[in-house]
Design a protein around this motif. Structure first.
Motif, mmCIF file in Angstrom:
data_model
loop_
_atom_site.group_PDB
_atom_site.id
_atom_site.type_symbol
_atom_site.label_atom_id
_atom_site.label_comp_id
_atom_site.label_asym_id
_atom_site.label_seq_id
_atom_site.Cartn_x
_atom_site.Cartn_y
_atom_site.Cartn_z
ATOM 1 N N GLY A 67 0.798 -1.223 0.000
ATOM 2 C CA GLY A 67 0.000 0.000 0.000
ATOM 3 C C GLY A 67 0.824 1.263 0.000
ATOM 4 N N ARG A 68 0.271 2.263 0.679
ATOM 5 C CA ARG A 68 0.873 3.601 0.741
ATOM 6 C C ARG A 68 1.129 3.986 2.196
ATOM 7 N N ALA A 69 2.010 4.966 2.378
ATOM 8 C CA ALA A 69 2.399 5.409 3.719
ATOM 9 C C ALA A 69 1.240 6.092 4.443
ATOM 10 N N ILE A 70 1.184 5.871 5.761
ATOM 11 C CA ILE A 70 0.224 6.576 6.598
ATOM 12 C C ILE A 70 0.800 7.958 6.915
ATOM 13 N N ALA A 71 0.006 8.801 7.578
ATOM 14 C CA ALA A 71 0.422 10.164 7.919
ATOM 15 C C ALA A 71 1.679 10.166 8.783
ATOM 16 N N ASN A 72 2.485 11.197 8.632
ATOM 17 C CA ASN A 72 3.712 11.414 9.404
ATOM 18 C C ASN A 72 4.752 10.316 9.195
ATOM 19 N N THR A 73 4.683 9.653 8.049
ATOM 20 C CA THR A 73 5.614 8.586 7.718
ATOM 21 C C THR A 73 6.185 8.838 6.330
ATOM 22 N N GLN A 74 7.476 8.614 6.183
ATOM 23 C CA GLN A 74 8.098 8.688 4.867
ATOM 24 C C GLN A 74 8.616 7.307 4.520
ATOM 25 N N ILE A 75 8.352 6.891 3.296
ATOM 26 C CA ILE A 75 8.813 5.601 2.804
ATOM 27 C C ILE A 75 9.747 5.858 1.628
ATOM 28 N N TYR A 76 10.879 5.199 1.647
ATOM 29 C CA TYR A 76 11.842 5.304 0.551
ATOM 30 C C TYR A 76 12.217 3.895 0.106
ATOM 31 N N ILE A 77 12.351 3.710 -1.188
ATOM 32 C CA ILE A 77 12.900 2.475 -1.724
ATOM 33 C C ILE A 77 14.207 2.883 -2.387
ATOM 34 N N LEU A 78 15.315 2.385 -1.811
ATOM 35 C CA LEU A 78 16.644 2.869 -2.183
ATOM 36 C C LEU A 78 17.544 1.743 -2.668
ATOM 37 N N ASN A 79 18.530 2.133 -3.485
ATOM 38 C CA ASN A 79 19.537 1.158 -3.924
ATOM 39 C C ASN A 79 20.652 1.091 -2.879
ATOM 40 N N ALA A 80 21.712 0.363 -3.176
ATOM 41 C CA ALA A 80 22.815 0.183 -2.228
ATOM 42 C C ALA A 80 23.548 1.486 -1.918
ATOM 43 N N HIS A 81 23.387 2.519 -2.773
ATOM 44 C CA HIS A 81 24.046 3.823 -2.577
ATOM 45 C C HIS A 81 23.096 4.839 -1.950
ATOM 46 N N LEU A 82 21.991 4.357 -1.385
ATOM 47 C CA LEU A 82 20.965 5.197 -0.752
ATOM 48 C C LEU A 82 20.341 6.195 -1.724
ATOM 49 N N GLN A 83 20.236 5.804 -2.973
ATOM 50 C CA GLN A 83 19.573 6.614 -3.986
ATOM 51 C C GLN A 83 18.216 6.000 -4.306
ATOM 52 N N PRO A 84 17.180 6.838 -4.476
ATOM 53 C CA PRO A 84 15.853 6.306 -4.819
ATOM 54 C C PRO A 84 15.889 5.540 -6.147
ATOM 55 N N VAL A 85 15.154 4.442 -6.197
ATOM 56 C CA VAL A 85 15.070 3.639 -7.420
ATOM 57 C C VAL A 85 13.816 4.053 -8.194
ATOM 58 N N PRO A 86 13.824 3.880 -9.518
ATOM 59 C CA PRO A 86 12.641 4.221 -10.317
ATOM 60 C C PRO A 86 11.483 3.241 -10.073
ATOM 61 N N ILE A 87 10.313 3.620 -10.520
ATOM 62 C CA ILE A 87 9.122 2.764 -10.443
ATOM 63 C C ILE A 87 9.439 1.423 -11.089
ATOM 64 N N GLY A 88 9.062 0.351 -10.395
ATOM 65 C CA GLY A 88 9.244 -0.999 -10.918
ATOM 66 C C GLY A 88 10.587 -1.629 -10.627
ATOM 67 N N VAL A 89 11.550 -0.853 -10.132
ATOM 68 C CA VAL A 89 12.891 -1.379 -9.857
ATOM 69 C C VAL A 89 12.989 -1.760 -8.374
ATOM 70 N N PRO A 90 13.437 -2.983 -8.072
ATOM 71 C CA PRO A 90 13.556 -3.402 -6.676
ATOM 72 C C PRO A 90 14.637 -2.629 -5.920
ATOM 73 N N GLY A 91 14.373 -2.402 -4.651
ATOM 74 C CA GLY A 91 15.331 -1.775 -3.755
ATOM 75 C C GLY A 91 14.943 -2.081 -2.324
ATOM 76 N N GLU A 92 15.778 -1.626 -1.387
ATOM 77 C CA GLU A 92 15.467 -1.858 0.019
ATOM 78 C C GLU A 92 14.504 -0.796 0.522
ATOM 79 N N LEU A 93 13.542 -1.223 1.333
ATOM 80 C CA LEU A 93 12.541 -0.319 1.883
ATOM 81 C C LEU A 93 13.072 0.318 3.165
ATOM 82 N N TYR A 94 13.024 1.643 3.219
ATOM 83 C CA TYR A 94 13.449 2.415 4.391
ATOM 84 C C TYR A 94 12.250 3.197 4.900
ATOM 85 N N ILE A 95 12.191 3.392 6.217
ATOM 86 C CA ILE A 95 11.081 4.100 6.845
ATOM 87 C C ILE A 95 11.625 5.283 7.621
ATOM 88 N N GLY A 96 10.977 6.428 7.474
ATOM 89 C CA GLY A 96 11.313 7.612 8.252
ATOM 90 C C GLY A 96 10.053 8.204 8.839
#
Length: 192
Positions: A67-96
């Motif tokens: 799904g999608r993030a709830i209020a006051n939450t940031q979700i990032y899907i990042l590569n090994a260099h902590l850069q956001p990945v494009p739509i459809g590309v796998p990466g690690e999920l980070y929560i802020g």
């Protein structure tokens, strides 16, 4: 054992976990057709819930999105260099966000490894939690769970690090090599 109709809620059902099969949702919809179903994702380190997805009636997807993030939450899907990945590309999920735990009790090394400075925030002390979950954005903006990037498994709701068990087994003088795997010989009964 009771029949499914007698134990399923009539109004709302919230499923918790990473992977929710479409087959499970189909069964619930069959026995409780008016019940709203939600997939809810979130690790303990993020005060449990951070992503939610309302399943549409008649959904036939193989897997249900996180799904999608709830209020006051940031979700990032990042590569090994902590850069956001494009739509459809796998990466690690980070929560802020405001919902992150302070860290692990009496485990400063693990806290430093898993709760990292948030490179996308100007707020002093802002952090991201490194989940270890592999995910990707779908075209509609929902997040899809793909698996783990490490050898952690979940059995009956408990996180288990297979590598830690292997390390302990190898400490025995009669054990030269050890491999621990999770198997599901009987569907729904995952064991080590």
């Amino acid at each position: 054992s009771p029949n499914p109709e007698s134990i399923l809620p009539r109004q709302k059902l919230i499923l918790g976990g990473e992977f929710v099969s479409g087959n499970l949702v189909e069964k619930v919809q069959k026995f409780a057709p008016n019940c709203q179903i939600f997939n809810h994702y979130g690790p303990t380190e993020a005060t449990v819930g951070v992503l939610t997805y309302q399943v549409e009636p008649g959904c036939t997807a193989e897997t249900i999105p996180l799904g999608r993030a709830i209020a006051n939450t940031q979700i990032y899907i990042l590569n090994a260099h902590l850069q956001p990945v494009p739509i459809g590309v796998p990466g690690e999920l980070y929560i802020g966000g405001d919902n992150l735990a302070r860290g692990y009790l009496h485990q400063p090394e693990l806290t430093a490894a898993k709760f990292i400075p948030n490179p996308f925030s100007y707020e002093a002390g802002a952090r991201l939690y490194k989940t270890g979950d592999l995910a990707r954005y779908q075209r509609d903006g929902c997040i899809e769970f793909l698996g783990r990037i490490d050898d952690q498994v979940k059995i009956r709701g408990f996180r288990i690090e297979l590598g830690e068990i292997e390390t302990v087994l190898r400490q025995h003088s009669d054990v030269e090599q050890a491999v621990v795997v999770a198997r599901e010989d009987v569907p729904g009964d995952k064991r080590l």
